[in-house]
Design an enzyme around this catalytic site. Structure first.
Site, mmCIF file in Angstrom:
data_model
loop_
_atom_site.group_PDB
_atom_site.id
_atom_site.type_symbol
_atom_site.label_atom_id
_atom_site.label_comp_id
_atom_site.label_asym_id
_atom_site.label_seq_id
_atom_site.Cartn_x
_atom_site.Cartn_y
_atom_site.Cartn_z
ATOM 1 N N GLU A 125 0.850 -1.186 0.000
ATOM 2 C CA GLU A 125 0.000 0.000 0.000
ATOM 3 C C GLU A 125 0.892 1.245 0.000
ATOM 4 O O GLU A 125 2.002 1.229 0.521
ATOM 5 C CB GLU A 125 -0.881 -0.010 1.254
ATOM 6 C CG GLU A 125 -1.843 1.157 1.363
ATOM 7 C CD GLU A 125 -2.628 1.176 2.669
ATOM 8 O OE1 GLU A 125 -3.712 1.777 2.691
ATOM 9 O OE2 GLU A 125 -2.154 0.597 3.671
ATOM 10 N N LYS A 128 -9.658 1.101 -2.231
ATOM 11 C CA LYS A 128 -9.813 0.633 -0.851
ATOM 12 C C LYS A 128 -11.179 1.029 -0.302
ATOM 13 O O LYS A 128 -11.564 2.207 -0.332
ATOM 14 C CB LYS A 128 -8.691 1.236 -0.004
ATOM 15 C CG LYS A 128 -8.675 0.790 1.452
ATOM 16 C CD LYS A 128 -7.485 1.431 2.158
ATOM 17 C CE LYS A 128 -7.368 1.056 3.614
ATOM 18 N NZ LYS A 128 -6.221 1.734 4.262
ATOM 19 N N CYS A 151 -5.012 -3.336 3.099
ATOM 20 C CA CYS A 151 -4.733 -2.998 4.494
ATOM 21 C C CYS A 151 -5.933 -3.152 5.434
ATOM 22 O O CYS A 151 -6.288 -4.262 5.798
ATOM 23 C CB CYS A 151 -4.146 -1.582 4.559
ATOM 24 S SG CYS A 151 -3.230 -1.240 6.098
#
Length: 276
Positions: free
Chosen positions: A40, A114, A155
């Site tokens: 990321e 995300k 994440c």
């Protein structure tokens, strides 16, 4: 196939970060990796929205994306760019935290924004409000490749198991979790969360990570946990990168997905229920 997980310690200068990232990707290719994954925030980590706005670019103008697409094509590798911070045309001016899957032709095969934003109070001195700068994505993404179906996450998504179950039930064999995981929550939860997601889904979980202290030009900075991980569908840790930047290799046999799911076929055992 062989995968290469790239662990980075980026700063807030995308150009400087790019040179380091390219060197690690080249090393991964030289080591025989056919699928290379970066973490990321591959282009930068910064806590300053002003600085982010000054150095980020829209996707079609992003130098990191263009350079890494070109590198993937020249090397003939599949490349997951874990995520890049990119500008959007949203009315509120927020950025996107976007993961890219690049084919050996340099083509962008899939994009994933995300979904879950890291809005947490880790401690009295560490407070994060990712949603203040980044707008959340709204679509889960399953990418088709010749070697596997890949579910793309980033994440903080790892704390939301329903996303992973949905991807696995749609056919994912590998799930990617590029991360810049906080060093405090990482020490407590990183290994456990990733192993749980692999066990629940019967997927390989590949999680390239940021690691160490990330300096910023204004004197601030933050720490990330590192420990890029490759987890097998039965839950074994196949590779742990520790805390140093570099490349960690892992050989994947996708037959392990079929075997794990045959032993515990929980993906087909959903039951309707009521309450609470």
């Amino acid at each position: 196939m062989r995968a290469g997980l790239v662990q980075l310690t980026v700063g807030d200068d995308p150009i400087a970060n790019l040179a380091v990232t390219q060197a690690h990707i080249a090393a991964a290719g030289d080591g025989g990796a056919e699928f290379v994954l970066t973490p990321e925030c591959t282009n930068l980590l910064s806590s300053s929205r002003t600085h982010q706005r000054a150095v980020m670019r829209h996707e079609d103008q992003d130098e990191t994306l263009a350079a890494l697409r070109d590198q993937a094509a020249k090397a003939g590798i599949w490349l997951l760019i874990g995520s890049l911070g990119v500008l959007t045309h949203d009315a509120d001016g927020r950025f996107a935290n976007r993961s890219f899957l690049i084919a050996p032709t340099g083509e962008i095969v899939a994009r994933y924004d995300k979904i879950h934003m890291f809005d947490v109070n880790v401690s009295e001195t560490e407070v994060y409000r990712e949603s203040a700068g980044y707008r959340p994505g709204t679509m889960a993404v399953l990418a088709e490749t010749p070697f596997a179906k890949i579910g793309m996450t980033v994440c903080y998504d790892v704390r939301f198991p329903h996303l992973y179950r949905r991807l696995a039930q749609a056919g994912a064999q590998i799930i990617t979790v590029p991360a810049a995981f906080n060093h405090i929550t990482g020490a407590a939860h990183w290994h456990t969360l990733l192993r749980a997601r692999a066990i629940e889904t019967g997927c390989f979980v590949l999680a390239p990570a940021q690691s160490g202290f990330h300096p910023e030009t204004d004197g601030k900075g933050r720490n990330t946990y590192g420990h890029s991980l490759a987890i097998a569908p039965w839950g074994e840790v196949l590779a742990d990168a520790g805390t140093e930047p570099g490349v960690t290799f892992v050989d994947l046999d996708l037959d392990a997905v079929t075997k794990a799911r045959a032993r515990v076929p929980s993906l087909s055992h959903d039951r309707e229920f009521t309450g609470p």
